[in-house]
Design an enzyme around this catalytic site. Structure first.
Site, mmCIF file in Angstrom:
data_model
loop_
_atom_site.group_PDB
_atom_site.id
_atom_site.type_symbol
_atom_site.label_atom_id
_atom_site.label_comp_id
_atom_site.label_asym_id
_atom_site.label_seq_id
_atom_site.Cartn_x
_atom_site.Cartn_y
_atom_site.Cartn_z
ATOM 1 N N CYS A 175 6.325 -3.284 7.073
ATOM 2 C CA CYS A 175 7.020 -2.199 6.370
ATOM 3 C C CYS A 175 6.974 -2.489 4.880
ATOM 4 O O CYS A 175 7.268 -3.598 4.452
ATOM 5 C CB CYS A 175 8.462 -2.114 6.859
ATOM 6 S SG CYS A 175 9.451 -0.895 5.970
ATOM 7 N N TRP A 176 6.631 -1.492 4.086
ATOM 8 C CA TRP A 176 6.505 -1.671 2.621
ATOM 9 C C TRP A 176 7.814 -1.273 1.919
ATOM 10 O O TRP A 176 7.845 -1.253 0.702
ATOM 11 C CB TRP A 176 5.348 -0.824 2.115
ATOM 12 C CG TRP A 176 4.655 -1.295 0.879
ATOM 13 C CD1 TRP A 176 4.505 -2.569 0.446
ATOM 14 C CD2 TRP A 176 3.977 -0.461 -0.081
ATOM 15 N NE1 TRP A 176 3.763 -2.600 -0.733
ATOM 16 C CE2 TRP A 176 3.427 -1.311 -1.068
ATOM 17 C CE3 TRP A 176 3.771 0.917 -0.210
ATOM 18 C CZ2 TRP A 176 2.689 -0.828 -2.162
ATOM 19 C CZ3 TRP A 176 3.038 1.390 -1.289
ATOM 20 C CH2 TRP A 176 2.506 0.528 -2.252
ATOM 21 N N GLU A 177 8.834 -0.888 2.697
ATOM 22 C CA GLU A 177 10.045 -0.297 2.116
ATOM 23 C C GLU A 177 9.660 0.841 1.166
ATOM 24 O O GLU A 177 10.181 0.949 0.061
ATOM 25 C CB GLU A 177 10.907 -1.350 1.395
ATOM 26 C CG GLU A 177 11.608 -2.299 2.356
ATOM 27 C CD GLU A 177 12.568 -3.294 1.696
ATOM 28 O OE1 GLU A 177 12.658 -3.318 0.457
ATOM 29 O OE2 GLU A 177 13.236 -4.048 2.432
ATOM 30 N N ARG B 225 5.947 -6.790 2.264
ATOM 31 C CA ARG B 225 6.182 -6.529 0.835
ATOM 32 C C ARG B 225 5.130 -7.223 -0.020
ATOM 33 O O ARG B 225 5.383 -8.095 -0.834
ATOM 34 C CB ARG B 225 7.606 -6.936 0.401
ATOM 35 C CG ARG B 225 7.813 -6.732 -1.100
ATOM 36 C CD ARG B 225 8.544 -5.470 -1.494
ATOM 37 N NE ARG B 225 7.848 -4.203 -1.329
ATOM 38 C CZ ARG B 225 6.931 -3.705 -2.175
ATOM 39 N NH1 ARG B 225 6.541 -4.353 -3.210
ATOM 40 N NH2 ARG B 225 6.410 -2.527 -1.949
ATOM 41 N N THR B 226 3.887 -6.841 0.258
ATOM 42 C CA THR B 226 2.817 -7.251 -0.626
ATOM 43 C C THR B 226 2.843 -6.314 -1.817
ATOM 44 O O THR B 226 3.445 -5.235 -1.757
ATOM 45 C CB THR B 226 1.472 -7.117 0.116
ATOM 46 O OG1 THR B 226 1.475 -5.886 0.829
ATOM 47 C CG2 THR B 226 1.291 -8.276 1.094
#
Ligand code: FAD
Ligand code: SF4
Ligand code: SF4
Lengths: 147, 608
Positions: free
Chosen positions: A42-44, B212-213
């Site tokens: 998940c990248w938020e 969260r790259t």
């Protein structure tokens, strides 16, 4: 957990499933409500949060580095062309922001086919659609030197 | 398992509906009114690609109408930032067209901030303009949806070749992630705009935060792997990028550094970049005096400082927020494009008005649109390109009928969102011209290839179904590997042997050769990937694409016997830039049948 879904708010409509760029919001076969199947991908990005009509999705920052007790909530209103954010800190501090998102009505973009068709010869020129007018220049620049 | 094939016939197929793909769709429709133009998009075009969040700036805009910059100025800047190695024809071409793209975005409804004094767009830095960009992607996607037939949730796994000319493209194959059907696109021209690559190297956060790259986790290297497997010539694949960003949240630093002018220092408040200038001069010579200092060298200064134990490195946001407007601007920067950074501030009680935030260098990424330029070797514009950079249609790769845009095209850095869209437009127009010129000679599918791939694409589902019964439960099985397990192996290899963060980005010939041995075994194991469902099937093919791209990165890094970009990576066995021997592009070509790579040098021409 990045995103998670509140059991009592979700009605299983699937809009989050439809929009998630990571394809990780899925409908649980037992509860018929959505959940994040791969929090570690998940990248938020909040695409699902913004899309949910029930405001049933929230984000809890990545456990790797985000202490508990915070929240960043969003209300995106296409019809008003704006987005509102409410940021609550772990220590209780609150910050609120509102920003514009679009200056024209949704679905108002003129499609390329609504412009006069270019002639065949123009296909060989370096000009792109609407040029040079859209550059606000008399002509497309060309480089001076060339090997 | 062989699900049914759904055939789609089209004139122009665009793989990936991100910024490059949307530009290609718009322009191809403008010039090809009667053509069938199709976009195959792995996600949902409204929120897909690197701009899914939104952005807070357009990083490539000349402002030629106000006399702010000339395309030549931009070429000089980009050449300086990339330590001399760029395709000046391609960079110039983006620069001369990009303003018309941005003006169109504004007309479509993208809110661009204005400088109240001049009425011009508000500049973040010399090349960037500030936007209220939360809806940047949905707006741009609206234009694309009105221009082409968009197939969402179709992942392209391979390009298809022509039956009689293996160096000509005939379409693409993939699968629908919801229906589970096989998709075969029969196309007269293909534009690959499938975006760059995260998760090639091990990310700094490896638990829940692995997603969260900095570049999006769904940027899965299809831009490169599809081309490599089709035999296209690739360049500069060693030119991976490392970014100095807000630590952990990876919030971009642009607005804080350039617009708000927040200084960064070491833990003791010292300006380490200035202090280390002499040392950088000793390492890279005159490149140290390029202004602005090249992105890689700024990273280098920061890395040296951290190695010396003088971190954390801080960005002093508290020094510059002296009004509500500036506070709003700083927050909007992240709420528009990296919400995770805002979440982190809230979680760690960091109020940017009151205290500084840590900076950190990221894991490396492979891409072609930022301060880096990995990608395909492409034909240049016929009125700018030197003759050896020109073999037909603008932005056509070395495979006939196969074009690229955005992260896909090599040698042309600093395109960003607007430049990628612009390059899509250039490729879109050129593809229409190609289709018209070859109207009477359409490509023919190679049915044998289609059959073979049809079988291969769904094999991970079978592998899982058969071998899962061998174990009781859990994730450990002797006869299959999950895509995540394979990805973690790849990331570990790349991190520890090919210049990841854990060795401070250092590698060498022995390390790289060992990486190749391990990657060879990983490639064999990819035949045993098991996919539980269609989502995992997507993960399996993403991994194939990442491994193929990673191998290209290793081979190019091995080939270039110098350290051209200290701060991106270091060849410990060749620690400095070596001009003129290596003032060249590295190029590779992969042969799928023999599984062999050929590397060569290509000249860099400076003419602007
Ligand atoms: C955090 C962050 C901040 C940034 N900041 C800025 C900024 O301030 N200003 C700026 O101008 N630029 C910025 N950029 C850069 C900009 O986003 C990229 O340069 C641009 O999006 C590249 O365009 P692209 O078309 O090559 O790739 P993308 O826009 O990523 O598009 C690739 C598309 O291909 C699809 N795809 C991938 N694989 C497949 C497949 N196998 N089959 C089908 N479809 C596939 C993807 O889903 C995606 O839609 C930023 C990027 C990030 C991540
Ligand atoms: S969009 Fe909201 S209501 Fe609909 S399935 Fe997702 S979480 Fe549930
Ligand atoms: S925040 Fe983005 S990546 Fe995460 S689940 Fe929602 S849409 Fe998917």
């Amino acid at each position: 957990m990045p995103t998670y879904t509140y059991m009592t708010r979700c009605d299983g409509c699937g809009q989050c499933v439809d929009i998630c760029p990571a394809d990780i919001m899925h409908i649980d076969p037992v509860y018929r409500r959505s959940y994040n199947i791969e929090p570690n991908f998940c990248w938020e990005c909040y695409s699902c949060v913004k899309a949910c009509p029930q405001h049933a999705i929230d984000v809890r920052g990545y456990a790797d580095f985000a202490p508990l007790g915070h929240s960043v909530r969003v209300l995106r209103e296409e019809e008003h062309g704006s987005i509102a954010w409410k940021v609550r800190y772990r220590d209780g501090r609150l910050k609120e922001f509102r920003f514009p998102i679009r200056t024209t009505p949704w679905d108002s973009i003129t499609p390329p086919t609504a412009y006069a068709a270019p002639d065949r010869a123009a296909l060989d020129s370096p000009l792109l659609a609407h040029e040079p007018e859209a550059l606000y220049l008399a002509a497309l620049p060309v480089p001076q030197g060339r090997v | 398992m062989r699900p049914r094939i759904h055939y789609v016939d089209c004139d122009v197929l665009i793989v990936g509906g991100g910024f490059g793909g949307c530009g290609a769709a718009y322009e191809a429709r403008y010039w090809g009114r009667d053509l069938k133009i199709v976009v195959a998009e792995k996600a949902n075009i409204t929120r897909s690609g690197a701009v899914a969040h939104g952005l807070s700036a357009i990083n490539c805009y000349m402002g030629m109408r106000w006399g702010e910059n000339r395309p030549e100025d931009f070429v000089h800047y980009v050449r300086g930032d990339l330590m001399g190695l760029v395709r000046e024809d391609l960079v110039y071409d983006i620069a001369r067209h990009v303003d018309s793209t941005v003006h169109k975005f504004e007309e479509w409804g993208l809110p661009i901030m204005k400088d109240p004094a001049t009425g011009h767009y508000l500049r973040e830095g010399r090349w960037q303009v500030m936007i209220h960009g939360e809806s940047y992607k949905p707006i741009i996607a609206e234009a694309a949806v009105k221009s082409a037939e968009v197939h969402n949730r179709v992942m392209v796994t391979h390009l298809l070749r022509d039956k009689t000319d293996p160096n000509r493209v005939a379409g693409a194959i993939g699968f629908h992630m919801r229906e589970g059907t096989c998709y075969v696109f029969r196309a007269r021209a293909v534009i690959n705009a499938a975006g760059g690559a995260s998760h090639i190297f091990r990310p700094r956060s490896v638990g829940e935060g692995a997603g969260r790259t900095w570049y999006s986790p769904w940027s899965s290297a299809s831009a490169y792997a599809l081309l490599i497997q089709a035999g296209a010539k690739m360049i500069q694949m060693e030119n991976r990028i490392v970014l100095a960003r807000f630590k952990d949240g990876y919030g971009p630093v642009g607005a804080w550094m350039l617009l708000l002018k927040a200084p960064s220092t070491n833990a003791y408040g010292e300006d380490f970049e200035a202090q280390r200038l002499e040392e950088i001069r000793a390492l890279v010579g005159p490149y140290a005096d390029t202004r602005p200092m090249p992105t890689c060298l700024r990273n280098h200064a920061m890395l040296q400082e951290m190695k010396a134990g003088r971190g954390p490195i801080y960005m002093h946001t508290q020094n510059v927020i002296d009004s509500k407007e500036k506070e709003d601007l700083g927050w909007e920067d992240f709420l528009d494009m990296t919400v995770g950074q805002a979440v982190l501030w809230a979680a760690q009680n960091i109020d940017p008005r009151e205290r500084p935030s840590e900076l950190m260098t990221s894991e490396p990424y492979v891409m072609g649109s930022h301060a880096t330029c990995s990608g395909a070797w492409a034909s240049g514009p016929d009125d700018c390109a030197p003759t050896d950079y020109q073999w037909g249609y603008n932005r056509m790769t070395t495979v006939a009928g196969l074009f690229g845009a955005g992260d896909t095209i090599g040698g042309s850095a600093h395109k960003f969102s607007s430049g990628s869209f612009t390059e899509g437009r250039i490729a879109g127009k050129a593809a229409v011209k190609y289709v018209r010129d070859h109207a009477t000679q359409p490509p023919q599918l190679d049915e044998a290839q289609v059959q073979e791939l049809h079988q291969a694409i769904f094999r991970p589902l079978d592998t899982y179904a058969v071998n899962r019964n061998e174990i009781v439960a859990g994730s450990v099985a002797p006869h299959y590997l999950t895509p995540l397990q394979g990805l973690q192996r790849l990331e570990k290899i790349m991190d520890e042997y090919a210049g990841g963060y854990s060795l401070f980005y250092v590698t060498s010939a022995p390390l790289l050769n060992r990486a190749l041995e391990l990657v060879a075994m990983l490639k064999e194991d990819l035949h045993q990937l098991g996919a539980e469902d269609l989502h995992q099937l997507m993960r399996a093919w993403e991994l194939h694409h990442r491994v193929c791209t990673a191998e290209a990165v290793i081979r190019h890094t091995l080939f270039r016997e110098e350290t051209r970009w200290p701060g991106y990576y270091y060849r410990a066995d060749h620690p400095t830039p070596r001009d003129p021997d290596w003032h060249v592009f590295t190029a590779s070509r992969y042969d799928t049948r023999s599984d062999t790579w050929q590397l060569e040098k290509l000249p860099v021409h400076h003419f602007i």
